[in-house]
Design an enzyme around this catalytic site. Structure first.
Site, short mmCIF file in Angstrom:
data_model
loop_
_atom_site.label_atom_id
_atom_site.label_comp_id
_atom_site.label_asym_id
_atom_site.label_seq_id
_atom_site.Cartn_x
_atom_site.Cartn_y
_atom_site.Cartn_z
N TYR A 102 35.61 44.75 53.58
CA TYR A 102 34.54 44.36 52.67
C TYR A 102 35.09 43.55 51.49
O TYR A 102 34.43 42.63 51.01
CB TYR A 102 33.75 45.59 52.19
CG TYR A 102 32.72 45.98 53.23
CD1 TYR A 102 31.50 45.30 53.31
CD2 TYR A 102 32.98 46.97 54.16
CE1 TYR A 102 30.58 45.60 54.29
CE2 TYR A 102 32.06 47.29 55.16
CZ TYR A 102 30.86 46.60 55.21
OH TYR A 102 29.95 46.88 56.19
N GLN A 147 17.98 40.24 55.64
CA GLN A 147 18.98 41.15 56.22
C GLN A 147 20.34 40.87 55.61
O GLN A 147 21.31 41.55 55.91
CB GLN A 147 19.05 40.94 57.74
CG GLN A 147 17.75 41.23 58.47
CD GLN A 147 17.75 40.63 59.86
OE1 GLN A 147 18.26 41.21 60.81
NE2 GLN A 147 17.18 39.44 59.99
N ASN A 148 20.41 39.83 54.80
CA ASN A 148 21.71 39.42 54.26
C ASN A 148 22.11 40.29 53.07
O ASN A 148 21.26 40.70 52.29
CB ASN A 148 21.67 37.95 53.85
CG ASN A 148 21.38 37.05 55.02
OD1 ASN A 148 21.44 37.49 56.16
ND2 ASN A 148 21.06 35.80 54.75
N VAL A 149 23.41 40.50 52.97
CA VAL A 149 23.93 41.33 51.89
C VAL A 149 24.67 40.48 50.86
O VAL A 149 25.27 41.01 49.93
CB VAL A 149 24.89 42.43 52.46
CG1 VAL A 149 24.14 43.34 53.42
CG2 VAL A 149 26.11 41.81 53.16
N HIS A 167 19.41 45.41 54.30
CA HIS A 167 20.71 45.97 54.71
C HIS A 167 21.66 46.19 53.53
O HIS A 167 22.84 46.44 53.73
CB HIS A 167 21.37 45.07 55.76
CG HIS A 167 20.61 45.03 57.06
ND1 HIS A 167 20.81 44.09 58.04
CD2 HIS A 167 19.63 45.85 57.54
CE1 HIS A 167 19.99 44.32 59.07
NE2 HIS A 167 19.26 45.38 58.78
N CYS A 227 28.36 55.92 44.96
CA CYS A 227 29.22 57.11 44.92
C CYS A 227 28.83 58.02 46.09
O CYS A 227 27.65 58.36 46.24
CB CYS A 227 29.05 57.84 43.59
SG CYS A 227 29.93 59.42 43.55
N CYS A 235 33.51 60.06 38.63
CA CYS A 235 33.50 61.50 38.95
C CYS A 235 34.66 61.88 39.86
O CYS A 235 34.87 63.05 40.15
CB CYS A 235 32.16 61.91 39.57
SG CYS A 235 32.01 61.47 41.32
N SER A 288 19.04 36.19 64.52
CA SER A 288 19.08 36.27 65.98
C SER A 288 17.98 37.19 66.51
O SER A 288 17.72 37.20 67.71
CB SER A 288 20.46 36.76 66.44
OG SER A 288 20.75 38.00 65.83
N ASN A 304 15.32 27.86 63.43
CA ASN A 304 16.60 28.27 64.02
C ASN A 304 17.07 27.16 64.94
O ASN A 304 16.25 26.58 65.65
CB ASN A 304 16.40 29.58 64.83
CG ASN A 304 17.71 30.33 65.05
OD1 ASN A 304 18.67 29.76 65.54
ND2 ASN A 304 17.72 31.59 64.67
P1 OAD Z 1 23.29 36.76 63.52
O1 OAD Z 1 24.68 36.32 63.29
O2 OAD Z 1 23.02 37.76 64.59
O3 OAD Z 1 22.36 35.51 63.85
C1 OAD Z 1 22.39 34.35 63.08
C2 OAD Z 1 21.27 33.44 63.54
O4 OAD Z 1 21.26 32.29 62.70
C3 OAD Z 1 21.38 32.93 64.98
O5 OAD Z 1 20.14 33.03 65.62
C4 OAD Z 1 21.77 31.45 64.80
O6 OAD Z 1 21.25 30.63 65.84
C5 OAD Z 1 21.13 31.13 63.48
N1 OAD Z 1 21.77 30.04 62.72
C6 OAD Z 1 23.07 29.67 62.68
N2 OAD Z 1 23.26 28.68 61.82
C7 OAD Z 1 22.05 28.40 61.28
C8 OAD Z 1 21.57 27.48 60.29
N3 OAD Z 1 22.41 26.62 59.69
N4 OAD Z 1 20.25 27.50 60.00
C9 OAD Z 1 19.41 28.36 60.58
N5 OAD Z 1 19.80 29.26 61.51
C10 OAD Z 1 21.09 29.27 61.85
O7 OAD Z 1 22.73 37.26 62.11
P2 OAD Z 1 21.49 38.20 61.78
O8 OAD Z 1 20.33 37.93 62.66
O9 OAD Z 1 21.27 38.11 60.32
O10 OAD Z 1 23.62 43.92 59.99
O11 OAD Z 1 22.07 39.62 62.11
C11 OAD Z 1 21.32 40.76 61.82
C12 OAD Z 1 22.21 41.87 61.37
O12 OAD Z 1 23.23 42.09 62.34
C13 OAD Z 1 22.98 41.63 60.09
O13 OAD Z 1 22.23 41.89 58.92
C14 OAD Z 1 24.12 42.58 60.21
C15 OAD Z 1 24.49 42.35 61.65
O14 OAD Z 1 25.13 43.39 62.30
C16 OAD Z 1 24.34 44.83 59.35
O15 OAD Z 1 25.47 44.59 58.97
C17 OAD Z 1 23.62 46.12 59.16
#
Ligand code: OAD
Length: 249
Positions: free
Chosen positions: A69, A103-105, A121, A129, A152, A191, A215
């Site tokens: 991290y 979903q982004n952190v 997320h 803590c 603590c 995705s 996308n």
């Molecule tokens: P992913 O990495 O699974 O998917 C990213 C998506 O973004 C894909 O569909 C790509 O085609 C698309 N992509 C890539 N570049 C792009 C751009 N320039 N513009 C638009 N789209 C683009 O990421 P997430 O769907 O966010 O969870 O993943 C979901 C969760 O899975 C995350 O929050 C994380 C991960 O495990 C945790 O950590 C709990």
């Protein structure tokens, strides 16, 4: 169903009172240089989530989890919001009822000025803590000590939702309610394979929303979307927001 996204938006009869939601995933930050999870250079191609992003991994080796991290925090701290993040803030400013569900952190939506947002997320610069459950922001990059500890004496963990953990109840309920109330939902750079986030466009669609996906690649959300704009969020979203503004009375 209209295939042309402009024609689709033009037919919506949007007003400032329409409810607009945006669901984002890692793709919205890709052009800022933040790695996605499942793309060619995605984090889950190099790392195993079960080794680094589960409560079991943290219990077994908190320092290893924190090293990972800390590395990600370092990448994110050096990055800036891109035109897609700013376009979402512009969109928020058009409508009286708006929610960004991310979903982004990485906190880049906050830094781009979006105010009404739910970080499903968690937040990578948040720490929690493990004993007291209190959360705070820690912007130290790199961390001075790994693993970090609370005043603590207990361990601090990243304020992130790990695999196998429930989402914060307030956050997911708010996201579900907004999805069901949406007139228009944009689904950007996800995705669509991680639940419950991936079910939100389904809720929106079932409740009658127009769903517009942005996308470069097809996803499981594509078949339910009214239109999909193929392209990078930073290129496409500013144009989509300009069009939405022009179609809003
Ligand atoms: P992913 O990495 O699974 O998917 C990213 C998506 O973004 C894909 O569909 C790509 O085609 C698309 N992509 C890539 N570049 C792009 C751009 N320039 N513009 C638009 N789209 C683009 O990421 P997430 O769907 O966010 O969870 O993943 C979901 C969760 O899975 C995350 O929050 C994380 C991960 O495990 C945790 O950590 C709990």
């Amino acid at each position: 169903m209209p295939q042309d996204w402009r024609a689709g938006l033009a037919g919506l009869d949007l007003s400032r009172d329409s409810y607009v939601t945006v669901l984002t995933g890692a793709g919205v930050s890709a052009e800022s240089g933040v790695p996605t999870f499942r793309g060619e250079d995605g984090l889950w191609k190099t790392y195993r989530p079960e080794d680094l992003a589960t409560p079991q991994a943290f219990a077994a080796d908190p320092a290893l989890v924190w090293e990972w991290y800390d590395w990600r925090r370092g990448i994110i701290a050096g990055r800036e919001p891109n035109p897609a993040h700013y376009a979402i803030t512009d969109l928020e400013n058009i409508f009286e009822r708006f929610l960004l569900i991310t979903q982004n952190v990485d906190g880049l939506h906050r830094r781009a000025g979006t105010r009404n947002l739910v970080e499903l997320h968690g937040y990578i610069f948040g720490v929690r803590c493990v004993a007291e459950g209190t959360t705070m922001e820690n912007l130290e990059v790199p961390l001075a000590s790994i693993p970090p500890h609370c005043d603590c004496g207990a361990l601090l963990r990243p304020d992130i939702v790990w695999f196998g953990e429930a989402l914060p109840e307030g956050a997911i309920l708010k996201a579900m309610e907004a999805s069901r109330a949406s007139d228009l939902m944009l689904v950007v750079g996800t995705s669509g394979v991680v639940y419950p986030a991936a079910s939100l466009p389904v809720l929106a669609k079932e409740a009658g929303a127009f769903v517009l996906e942005i996308n470069p690649d097809p996803t499981p959300i594509t078949p339910l979307a009214d239109v999909t704009v193929r392209g990078k969020a930073g290129d496409v979203l500013p144009e989509v927001v300009v069009a939405i503004r022009s179609f809003t009375s």
